[in-house]
Design a protein around this motif. Sequence first.
Motif, PDB file in Angstrom:
ATOM      1  N   ARG A 165      21.087  76.012  56.521  1.00  0.00           N
ATOM      2  CA  ARG A 165      19.720  75.564  56.800  1.00  0.00           C
ATOM      3  C   ARG A 165      18.933  75.612  55.497  1.00  0.00           C
ATOM      4  O   ARG A 165      18.583  76.675  55.011  1.00  0.00           O
ATOM      5  CB  ARG A 165      19.083  76.464  57.861  1.00  0.00           C
ATOM      6  N   PHE A 166      18.693  74.448  54.970  1.00  0.00           N
ATOM      7  CA  PHE A 166      17.934  74.368  53.720  1.00  0.00           C
ATOM      8  C   PHE A 166      16.450  74.570  53.991  1.00  0.00           C
ATOM      9  O   PHE A 166      15.931  74.094  55.000  1.00  0.00           O
ATOM     10  CB  PHE A 166      18.132  72.999  53.056  1.00  0.00           C
ATOM     11  N   SER A 167      15.800  75.261  53.107  1.00  0.00           N
ATOM     12  CA  SER A 167      14.341  75.345  53.191  1.00  0.00           C
ATOM     13  C   SER A 167      13.746  74.772  51.909  1.00  0.00           C
ATOM     14  O   SER A 167      14.329  74.913  50.815  1.00  0.00           O
ATOM     15  CB  SER A 167      13.876  76.783  53.409  1.00  0.00           C
ATOM     16  N   PRO A 168      12.605  74.079  52.047  1.00  0.00           N
ATOM     17  CA  PRO A 168      11.996  73.491  50.842  1.00  0.00           C
ATOM     18  C   PRO A 168      11.456  74.569  49.911  1.00  0.00           C
ATOM     19  O   PRO A 168      11.015  75.627  50.363  1.00  0.00           O
ATOM     20  CB  PRO A 168      10.854  72.633  51.399  1.00  0.00           C
ATOM     21  N   ARG A 185      22.741  82.149  46.602  1.00  0.00           N
ATOM     22  CA  ARG A 185      21.757  81.107  46.928  1.00  0.00           C
ATOM     23  C   ARG A 185      22.207  79.795  46.301  1.00  0.00           C
ATOM     24  O   ARG A 185      22.601  79.763  45.130  1.00  0.00           O
ATOM     25  CB  ARG A 185      20.373  81.474  46.383  1.00  0.00           C
ATOM     26  N   TYR A 241      15.288  72.335  47.375  1.00  0.00           N
ATOM     27  CA  TYR A 241      15.631  73.054  48.601  1.00  0.00           C
ATOM     28  C   TYR A 241      16.550  74.199  48.216  1.00  0.00           C
ATOM     29  O   TYR A 241      17.221  74.157  47.181  1.00  0.00           O
ATOM     30  CB  TYR A 241      16.346  72.122  49.583  1.00  0.00           C
ATOM     31  N   THR A 277      19.329  77.304  50.120  1.00  0.00           N
ATOM     32  CA  THR A 277      19.928  77.918  51.288  1.00  0.00           C
ATOM     33  C   THR A 277      20.706  79.149  50.834  1.00  0.00           C
ATOM     34  O   THR A 277      21.009  79.289  49.642  1.00  0.00           O
ATOM     35  CB  THR A 277      20.849  76.921  52.027  1.00  0.00           C
TER      36      THR A 277
END
Length: 442
Positions: free
Chosen positions: A70-73, A240, A250, A252
């Motif tokens: 799940r990538f987060s910006p 990471r 991004y 993850t």
Amino acid sequence: MALHYMPGFGNDFETESLPGALPQGQNSPQRCAYGLYAEQLSGSPFTAPRGTNERSWLYRIRPSVKHSGRFSPVKREHWKTAPNLDDHELPIGQLRWDPAPMPTEPVNFIDGIRTMTTAGDVHGQIGMAAHIYAFNRDMEDDYFFNADGEMLLLPEKGKLNIFTEMGIIEIEPSEVCVIPRGMMIKVSAPDGEARGYICENYGAKFALPDRGPIGANCLANPRDFKTPVAAFEDKEVPCRLHVKWCGKFYQTTLDHSPLDVIAWHGNYAPYKYDLRTFSPVGAILFDHPDPSIFTVLTAPSGEQGTANVDFVIFPPRWLVAEHSFRPPWYHRNIMSEFMGLVYGQYDAKEEGFVPGGVSLHNMMLPHGPDTKGFNKASTTELKPQRLENTLAFMFETRFPQHLTRFAADAPYLQENYADCWSGLRKRFDGTPEGDWSEEVMK
Ligand code: FE2
């Protein structure tokens, strides 16, 4: 650890770090040796013509789908992507910067990147960005890939160690490497800190320029390009993965290293090149040829002879031209020229352009030798001269280069650069000889 490389530009390589890991005679066996996963990495459309078709087959501990999640910006303020029309007050003009200071706080490679210019449009896969980097911390458990373009890294200070999916590359000032689009890497500074330049090429990949009548040798020779042999990490610790994708960032988290390729074969791979092996070809009787004669790599655009970006160097060489003004001439150019200096002194500038610095001569803005350089080159005795202690380079693109606000506001922007031409006097006095008196030469 001694690093090993395979010679050649764009070759079809094969390499394995464990015996028998690389399948023979096929790409995708029902079961791969060592329980590895087979995966193709496509650097060109499947149907690209053979001469530009690039792909590699990777045999890895886990498939890349396990290296994402799940990538987060994430915000990364200083790494800009075209189109980027930052608001800043700086008018057009010839621009030059002193070197960026080395960081005093701990910072790693990707956090230490500062964009100076962007050109073109990443969404159309055209154009480029020119960055500087300065960092002092290794990317121990941080990994990165750039979906937006390949990256040409050019150190000015300190070695770079780049652990890629396909092996380990180490370069020092006077060497460069190219990391293909999409390739996972981590970068460290074996000397403790490092500084240099990056060309992020959104367009077609760098290729060797055609040599035309020069023939089959000289300039950058294919055998001097080196691609690393396979190397991997089997490391299960929190990691990471950072990604750049269409100008956005991004990240993850993973519970292992994504650099887990045991063997690979193919022609989509990173490479390094020692600029000291570039064999310059130049004027052996008179005049200064166009700087395209010093092109190391060219990334073509759709238009013949019109580069998305050229990587050009100005290395040590002999100057022997007779009755000629030997430095680069005064110039206006539809292409846009971003220059840097790895070491020494550039032959068109007597002062002010220093290692680690940058100059920008944008579309149709005039540039050329400074006053001292012009006066010296106009009056010097023309003996054969070996230009020593010099390595400048240029990223030259068909697109105008837009300045970032960071570059416009940088405290090391030289406010008086354009004054380097203010001493050029009028010599025209109606006589065929012109006025070369001491009065106008001072
Ligand atoms: Fe120029």
